[in-house]
Design a protein around this motif. Structure first.
Motif, PDB file in Angstrom:
ATOM      1  N   TRP A   1       1.722   3.847  -3.767  1.00 19.25           N
ATOM      2  CA  TRP A   1       0.622   3.620  -2.835  1.00 19.25           C
ATOM      3  C   TRP A   1       0.863   2.363  -2.005  1.00 19.25           C
ATOM      4  O   TRP A   1       0.505   2.313  -0.825  1.00 19.25           O
ATOM      5  CB  TRP A   1      -0.693   3.507  -3.608  1.00 19.25           C
ATOM      6  N   ALA A   2       1.461   1.347  -2.607  1.00 18.09           N
ATOM      7  CA  ALA A   2       1.802   0.140  -1.846  1.00 18.09           C
ATOM      8  C   ALA A   2       2.747   0.487  -0.703  1.00 18.09           C
ATOM      9  O   ALA A   2       2.583   0.017   0.432  1.00 18.09           O
ATOM     10  CB  ALA A   2       2.449  -0.895  -2.766  1.00 18.09           C
ATOM     11  N   GLY A   3       3.745   1.316  -0.989  1.00 20.62           N
ATOM     12  CA  GLY A   3       4.691   1.720   0.046  1.00 20.62           C
ATOM     13  C   GLY A   3       4.031   2.496   1.165  1.00 20.62           C
ATOM     14  O   GLY A   3       4.385   2.325   2.341  1.00 20.62           O
ATOM     15  N   MET A   4       3.071   3.352   0.839  1.00 23.92           N
ATOM     16  CA  MET A   4       2.379   4.119   1.865  1.00 23.92           C
ATOM     17  C   MET A   4       1.534   3.222   2.768  1.00 23.92           C
ATOM     18  O   MET A   4       1.524   3.371   3.998  1.00 23.92           O
ATOM     19  CB  MET A   4       1.496   5.190   1.215  1.00 23.92           C
ATOM     20  N   ALA A   5       0.810   2.280   2.160  1.00 27.99           N
ATOM     21  CA  ALA A   5       0.010   1.357   2.968  1.00 27.99           C
ATOM     22  C   ALA A   5       0.905   0.477   3.838  1.00 27.99           C
ATOM     23  O   ALA A   5       0.616   0.232   5.012  1.00 27.99           O
ATOM     24  CB  ALA A   5      -0.868   0.498   2.055  1.00 27.99           C
ATOM     25  N   LEU A   6       2.009   0.015   3.260  1.00 30.12           N
ATOM     26  CA  LEU A   6       2.938  -0.823   4.020  1.00 30.12           C
ATOM     27  C   LEU A   6       3.595  -0.024   5.140  1.00 30.12           C
ATOM     28  O   LEU A   6       3.844  -0.558   6.234  1.00 30.12           O
ATOM     29  CB  LEU A   6       4.005  -1.384   3.082  1.00 30.12           C
ATOM     30  N   ASN A   7       3.862   1.239   4.899  1.00 30.33           N
ATOM     31  CA  ASN A   7       4.440   2.106   5.923  1.00 30.33           C
ATOM     32  C   ASN A   7       3.537   2.166   7.152  1.00 30.33           C
ATOM     33  O   ASN A   7       4.010   2.051   8.295  1.00 30.33           O
ATOM     34  CB  ASN A   7       4.636   3.509   5.353  1.00 30.33           C
ATOM     35  N   ASP A   8       2.240   2.349   6.928  1.00 33.65           N
ATOM     36  CA  ASP A   8       1.329   2.436   8.064  1.00 33.65           C
ATOM     37  C   ASP A   8       1.159   1.086   8.747  1.00 33.65           C
ATOM     38  O   ASP A   8       0.938   1.027   9.965  1.00 33.65           O
ATOM     39  CB  ASP A   8      -0.024   2.976   7.607  1.00 33.65           C
ATOM     40  N   TYR A   9       1.239   0.007   7.985  1.00 33.07           N
ATOM     41  CA  TYR A   9       1.200  -1.318   8.604  1.00 33.07           C
ATOM     42  C   TYR A   9       2.409  -1.507   9.518  1.00 33.07           C
ATOM     43  O   TYR A   9       2.275  -1.955  10.666  1.00 33.07           O
ATOM     44  CB  TYR A   9       1.183  -2.398   7.529  1.00 33.07           C
TER      45      TYR A   9
END
Length: 302
Positions: free
Chosen positions: A55-63
């Motif tokens: 989930w951290a990677g997904m949020a960072l991806n959108d950032y």
């Protein structure tokens, strides 16, 4: 919410749970515990750590992609105004810290090392490597490390680690991920013959590694039968979707193939888990696939 009814986040406000679920691609996290199960984890702690890091990677991806998404996917949480960039970055940071801390608290030094390496690859991919030739390789490495994280969750006093099985299972998931990541580069602009060939080759490699693992490690005829059956199911589900994208490389078909391939890792993980003799866990992973497909109709996994 529909595209004409987005809730813009005002200063000081917090996005609702539905928006956060969209930001972190919540349904796709159903594919994560299977990594640690395939790696031999006996308890839930490695899976929880993996979900946090995913989930951290997904949020960072959108950032990281917020400017690109503003042009290509304005409905995503950040460009639509439902999540502020700082909120996405803060969520990614907090989930990363939680994932590493959970791994260290339950798996000791080995788990801390693997989780830290996994987090480093995730951040490097999202912030620097995604659009380079090393992007698919970095993503493959992340999922391979995720499988190895499961190996740190084996019960103490149990049988010794089978390093060859660890490498086969991690290699199968990594190969699958490499192909999906390469194919995903055509989600917006459309696929290509080279991307489709890469994806199909990677799927074939993952299928072969899984078959070798099942044949080598399954201790019973039932386990071997289940493992081979699930391996064939994986090859059929993912291969069919990727062949459709190869025949019709339009963005919509390619995006559908990517989504089906992301969720298609579940039967692969089930096959690898069956190869370790854990038939109940393999059955649960196989049963999660139709659930994940239904949830993906509400929140896209891509």
């Amino acid at each position: 919410m529909g595209p004409l009814m987005t809730r813009v986040v005002t200063p000081g406000s917090t996005p609702d749970l539905a928006t956060l679920a969209e930001l972190v691609r919540a349904p796709a996290a159903l594919t994560v515990p299977g990594d640690t199960a395939a790696g031999g984890a006996a308890g839930p702690a490695p899976a929880l750590s993996s979900v946090c890091l995913y989930w951290a990677g997904m949020a960072l991806n959108d950032y990281a992609d917020r400017d690109l998404d503003a042009r290509e996917r304005p409905e995503r949480p950040i460009p639509s105004g439902r999540v502020r960039p700082g909120q996405a970055l803060g969520l990614a940071t907090g989930l990363t810290a939680a994932g590493i801390a959970l791994a260290a608290a339950t798996g000791g030094r080995e788990a801390f090392g693997v989780a830290t390496g996994l987090a480093a690859v995730v951040w490097a991919y999202d912030l620097a490597l995604k659009d380079t030739a090393a992007g698919p390789l970095a993503m493959a490495a992340a999922r391979g490390l995720d499988v190895l994280l499961g190996g740190t969750g084996r019960p103490r006093g149990g049988p010794p680690a089978d390093r060859r099985a660890d490498l086969l299972t991690a290699g199968a998931v990594a190969a699958h991920t490499y192909g999906v990541t390469a194919l995903s580069r055509g989600e917006v602009t459309g696929g290509s013959a080279a991307r489709s060939a890469t994806a199909l080759t990677a799927t074939a490699v993952a299928t072969g590694l899984a078959a070798v693992h099942v044949n080598r490690s399954a201790g019973t005829a039932v386990g071997r039968l289940a493992g081979f059956g699930l391996t064939l199911a994986y090859a059929g589900l993912v291969g069919q979707a990727q062949l459709a994208a190869a025949r019709n490389p339009e963005p919509g078909t390619t995006r559908a193939a990517v989504g089906q391939s992301i969720l298609g890792v579940l039967p692969l993980q089930a096959a690898l888990t069956a190869g370790r003799g854990r038939l109940a866990a393999a059955a649960a992973l196989a049963a999660a696939h139709p659930l994940a497909r239904r949830l993906s109709r509400k929140v896209s996994p891509t």
